[in-house]
Write a protein that holds these residues in place. Structure first.
Motif, PDB file in Angstrom:
ATOM      1  N   LEU A 285      60.842  47.404  77.089  1.00 56.40           N
ATOM      2  CA  LEU A 285      61.889  47.934  76.212  1.00 56.40           C
ATOM      3  C   LEU A 285      62.279  46.912  75.153  1.00 56.40           C
ATOM      4  CD1 LEU A 285      64.009  50.069  75.456  1.00 56.40           C
ATOM      5  CD2 LEU A 285      65.521  49.063  77.189  1.00 56.40           C
TER       6      LEU A 285
ATOM      7  N   ALA B 292      59.673  46.918  72.490  1.00 54.27           N
ATOM      8  CA  ALA B 292      59.803  48.080  71.608  1.00 54.27           C
ATOM      9  C   ALA B 292      60.982  47.915  70.649  1.00 54.27           C
ATOM     10  CB  ALA B 292      59.972  49.351  72.440  1.00 54.27           C
ATOM     11  N   LEU B 293      62.078  47.359  71.146  1.00 55.49           N
ATOM     12  CA  LEU B 293      63.241  47.140  70.282  1.00 55.49           C
ATOM     13  C   LEU B 293      62.932  46.113  69.194  1.00 55.49           C
ATOM     14  CD1 LEU B 293      66.143  47.094  72.909  1.00 55.49           C
ATOM     15  CD2 LEU B 293      65.619  48.894  71.248  1.00 55.49           C
TER      16      LEU B 293
ATOM     17  N   GLY C 186      61.039  47.946  66.606  1.00 51.63           N
ATOM     18  CA  GLY C 186      61.869  48.886  65.862  1.00 51.63           C
ATOM     19  C   GLY C 186      62.807  48.219  64.879  1.00 51.63           C
TER      20      GLY C 186
ATOM     21  N   TYR D  23      54.621  54.789  72.832  1.00 52.16           N
ATOM     22  CA  TYR D  23      56.024  54.462  73.103  1.00 52.16           C
ATOM     23  C   TYR D  23      56.560  53.465  72.071  1.00 52.16           C
ATOM     24  CZ  TYR D  23      54.841  56.459  77.678  1.00 52.16           C
ATOM     25  OH  TYR D  23      54.416  57.282  78.683  1.00 52.16           O
ATOM     26  N   ILE D  24      55.748  52.469  71.764  1.00 49.12           N
ATOM     27  CA  ILE D  24      56.166  51.459  70.794  1.00 49.12           C
ATOM     28  C   ILE D  24      56.393  52.091  69.424  1.00 49.12           C
ATOM     29  CG2 ILE D  24      55.366  49.451  69.478  1.00 49.12           C
ATOM     30  CD1 ILE D  24      56.314  48.626  72.165  1.00 49.12           C
TER      31      ILE D  24
ATOM     32  N   THR E 112      57.244  55.077  68.591  1.00 49.80           N
ATOM     33  CA  THR E 112      58.421  55.940  68.473  1.00 49.80           C
ATOM     34  C   THR E 112      59.696  55.131  68.260  1.00 49.80           C
ATOM     35  OG1 THR E 112      58.649  55.957  70.891  1.00 49.80           O
ATOM     36  CG2 THR E 112      57.441  57.780  69.884  1.00 49.80           C
ATOM     37  N   SER E 113      59.674  53.859  68.632  1.00 49.60           N
ATOM     38  CA  SER E 113      60.877  53.044  68.458  1.00 49.60           C
ATOM     39  C   SER E 113      61.174  52.803  66.982  1.00 49.60           C
ATOM     40  CB  SER E 113      60.723  51.703  69.184  1.00 49.60           C
ATOM     41  OG  SER E 113      59.734  50.893  68.574  1.00 49.60           O
ATOM     42  N   TRP E 114      60.140  52.782  66.152  1.00 46.60           N
ATOM     43  CA  TRP E 114      60.326  52.508  64.719  1.00 46.60           C
ATOM     44  C   TRP E 114      61.164  53.593  64.046  1.00 46.60           C
ATOM     45  CZ3 TRP E 114      57.735  48.610  61.557  1.00 46.60           C
ATOM     46  CH2 TRP E 114      57.927  48.774  60.184  1.00 46.60           C
TER      47      TRP E 114
ATOM     48  N   ILE F 265      64.847  53.870  65.626  1.00 40.76           N
ATOM     49  CA  ILE F 265      65.824  52.853  65.226  1.00 40.76           C
ATOM     50  C   ILE F 265      66.124  52.948  63.738  1.00 40.76           C
ATOM     51  CG2 ILE F 265      66.179  50.350  64.996  1.00 40.76           C
ATOM     52  CD1 ILE F 265      64.807  49.974  67.639  1.00 40.76           C
TER      53      ILE F 265
END
Length: 508
Positions: free
Chosen positions: A24, A27-28, A31, A191-192, A194-196, A199
C-alpha cells in the motif's frame, strides 16, 4: 496422472498483513507522484490579462499586448485560491522563457534517469533502498522550497523530482515481482496503476480549496512522500529483524523458483548489458524489416508521449473551468483503460493503430481553425471545442499505450524487445523535452500547440500501414538483407572458396 493446469495457482495463499501495508505504501508513493503531470496546470497557471490605458482604466488584452503596453498590465484570475509559480517568480513577458526552462529541466531529468537505468541496472538487493530513498529525497527537496524560493532552486527541485520519480517508475514493476508473493504480484501492476488516477481525483478536489504552489508541492506532494519513504524504511527494517517475515521472504523466493520451473512465470533474463545491446544493434543494422518496424513503432510511441504530456502543459490555457477540465481529463483516463482491454481482446491491432492515429491527427490539426486567444469568456460550444483535444489525447494515450505494447509481439521477436523499448523511450523522451519550448514558440505565433502534435500523429498513422508482421509466436531472427553488389565484390577469393567447400558438403 493429472495433467498440469493452465491456471496459475499461487503456492503461498496466506500473506502477513504487513506485506499488504508495505505494498500500500508503494502504491501511495506512486500515486502522490502523479502531481508531476496533474499539478502542471495549477503550478503554472496564468490568468487573463487586463491592460491599463492612459486613464488608468482596465481593458482585456492578449499576453503580447500586455507586454507591449507602456502603461502596464494586471493579471485577473478566476481562481483566487491558486497561487502559481508564475506569479511567485514573475514569469511574464521576457521572463516567460524561464517557465519553459523549469519544465524542460524536469523532462531532462527523466531522460537522465532512463539512461542510468539502461546502462547501470539496479541490483535486486538494493532496489528497495533506491525506491524508498527516492521518496525521502524528493520529499526533502520539495519541502526545502518553503525556505529557498529562488528560480535556481526550482530548477534543481524539478530536475531532481522528475529524475527520481522516473527511476522509481523504471524499477517498481520488477520490484513487485522480486519481493511480493504471486498472489500480490500477479495483478500488482494493475493495483499500482489505479492509485494514480485515484489520488489525482483527490488532488483536484484538494487543490480547489488549497491551490497555491506551496499546497501542491510541499503539503500534498513533498510531506506525504517523505513520510511514505520513512515509513517504508521503518517497515522494511522491522520485517528484516522479525523471524516470521524472514521465513516468509524465503518462502516467496522458493515460490518464485517453483513457478519459474513450471514456466508459469518467465525467467527474467538480463538484457541490459552492453554486450547484448551491441549484438541486437548489429541485427537491427543488418535487417531492414526489423529496422523499419523499429522506426515505425518508435514514431507511434513518441506520438503517445506528445499527446499525453502536451495536453498537461496545455490544460491551464484552455477555456472553461480549470478544475472541471482536469477532473474530466482524469476520468477519461480511467474510461480509456477499460476500453484498451476490450480492444486488445477483440480487434485487429494494426487497424486500430492506423485509424486511431489518423483520428488524433485530424482532430489536433483542426485546431488551426480555433482561436488561441483565451481572453474572452467562452461559450459552451467553444468550451467543447477547446477541451476535445485533451479528451482525445488522454483517451488515445491510454488505449494506444496498451495496444502498442501488445502489438510489439506481432512485429518484433522477443529477443529484440529490450532494444526496441529502450530506443523508443529514448526518442519519446527527447521529443517530450522539446514540448515546453515548442509550446512557448507556438504561443508567440498565437497558434495552438496541438497542431504540431496532430501532424506528428498523421505521420504515425501513415507509416503504421507499413508495419511488417512476423509469424505469430516466432522467436527466430528475421532474415538478413542480401549482400549489396559492392559488398559482394569485396569478398576475397579465399572466402569464396571456403563458401564453395561448405556448399559442396551440404550437397553431399
Amino acid at each position: 496422472m493429472h495433467g498440469s493446469s493452465s491456471t496459475k495457482t499461487p503456492i503461498i495463499k496466506n500473506v502477513p498483513k504487513l506485506y499488504y501495508l508495505k505494498f500500500l505504501l508503494l502504491a501511495l508513493g506512486y500515486g502522490f507522484n502523479g502531481t508531476t503531470f496533474t499539478g502542471i496546470p495549477f503550478l503554472f497557471y496564468r490568468g487573463k490579462m487586463n491592460c491599463i490605458d492612459a486613464n488608468n482604466n482596465l481593458y482585456s488584452c492578449s499576453t503580447e499586448q500586455a507586454c507591449a503596453n507602456p502603461y502596464g498590465f494586471v493579471e485577473q484570475t478566476e481562481y483566487p485560491q491558486i497561487g502559481s509559480i508564475v506569479s511567485l517568480l514573475d514569469l511574464y513577458c521576457e521572463r516567460r522563457v524561464l517557465e519553459a526552462w523549469i519544465q524542460t529541466l524536469g523532462q531532462f531529468g527523466k531522460l537522465i534517469a532512463y539512461v542510468i537505468l539502461i546502462f547501470f541496472p539496479v541490483k535486486k538487493q538494493i532496489k528497495e533502498y533506491v525506491i524508498f530513498g527516492s521518496f525521502i529525497i524528493v520529499g526533502l527537496v520539495l519541502m526545502s522550497l518553503e525556505y529557498l524560493q529562488e528560480i535556481e532552486m526550482f530548477f534543481i527541485a524539478f530536475f531532481t523530482w522528475y529524475l527520481l520519480f522516473s527511476v522509481f517508475y523504471g524499477l517498481i514493476y520488477t520490484h513487485i515481482t522480486d519481493v511480493y508473493p504471486y498472489i500480490i504480484s500477479e495483478n500488482g501492476s494493475a493495483y499500482i496503476n489505479t492509485s494514480w488516477p485515484g489520488i489525482m481525483i483527490v488532488f483536484i478536489a484538494y487543490s480547489y480549496f488549497f491551490g497555491t504552489w506551496e499546497n501542491i508541492l510541499i503539503q500534498f506532494t513533498g510531506i506525504p512522500l517523505f513520510l511514505i519513504g520513512v515509513s517504508s524504511f521503518a517497515l522494511k527494517f522491522y520485517m528484516e529483524r522479525n523471524s516470521e517475515y524472514i521465513n516468509f521472504a524465503e518462502q516467496v523466493q522458493e515460490e518464485q523458483k517453483q513457478l519459474q520451473s513450471q514456466q508459469e512465470i518467465p525467467v527474467e533474463i538480463n538484457q541490459s548489458t552492453m554486450e547484448k545491446l551491441k549484438e541486437n544493434y548489429q541485427d537491427v543494422k543488418n535487417n531492414k524489416q526489423l529496422r523499419d518496424n523499429l522506426m515505425i513503432w518508435s514514431l507511434g510511441w513518441t506520438c503517445n508521449g506528445l499527446c499525453y504530456f502536451g495536453c498537461y502543459f496545455q490544460l491551464n490555457t484552455l477555456q472553461g473551468n480549470l478544475y472541471l477540465n482536469n477532473l474530466m481529463s482524469t476520468l477519461f483516463e480511467v474510461l480509456a483503460s477499460v476500453m484498451a482491454v476490450i480492444i486488445v481482446m477483440r480487434m485487429n491491432l494494426k487497424n486500430v493503430i492506423v485509424t486511431t492515429y489518423f483520428i488524433i491527427g485530424f482532430s489536433f490539426t483542426s485546431c488551426i481553425f480555433v482561436s488561441n486567444d483565451f481572453s474572452q469568456n467562452p461559450s459552451f460550444s467553444s468550451l467543447i471545442i477547446n477541451l476535445s483535444p485533451v479528451v482525445i489525447a488522454k483517451v488515445s494515450y491510454e488505449i494506444m499505450w496498451t495496444v502498442l505494447i501488445k502489438y510489439q509481439n506481432t512485429v518484433f521477436a522477443t529477443k529484440y524487445h529490450q532494444i526496441q523499448f529502450s530506443f523508443s523511450n529514448m526518442v519519446a523522451m527527447i521529443a517530450c523535452n522539446a514540448i515546453p519550448f515548442y509550446k512557448y514558440f507556438m504561443e508567440q505565433l498565437n497558434l495552438s500547440p496541438f497542431i504540431g502534435y496532430g501532424l506528428f500523429c498523421l505521420a504515425a498513422s501513415y507509416f503504421s500501414t507499413q508495419f511488417i508482421e512476423i509469424q505469430s509466436g516466432s522467436q527466430q531472427e528475421p532474415l538478413k538483407e542480401p549482400l549489396k553488389k559492392e559488398e559482394f565484390q569485396n569478398i576475397e577469393l579465399d572466402e569464396i572458396y571456403e563458401m564453395d567447400q561448405k556448399l559442396s558438403k551440404i550437397q553431399i
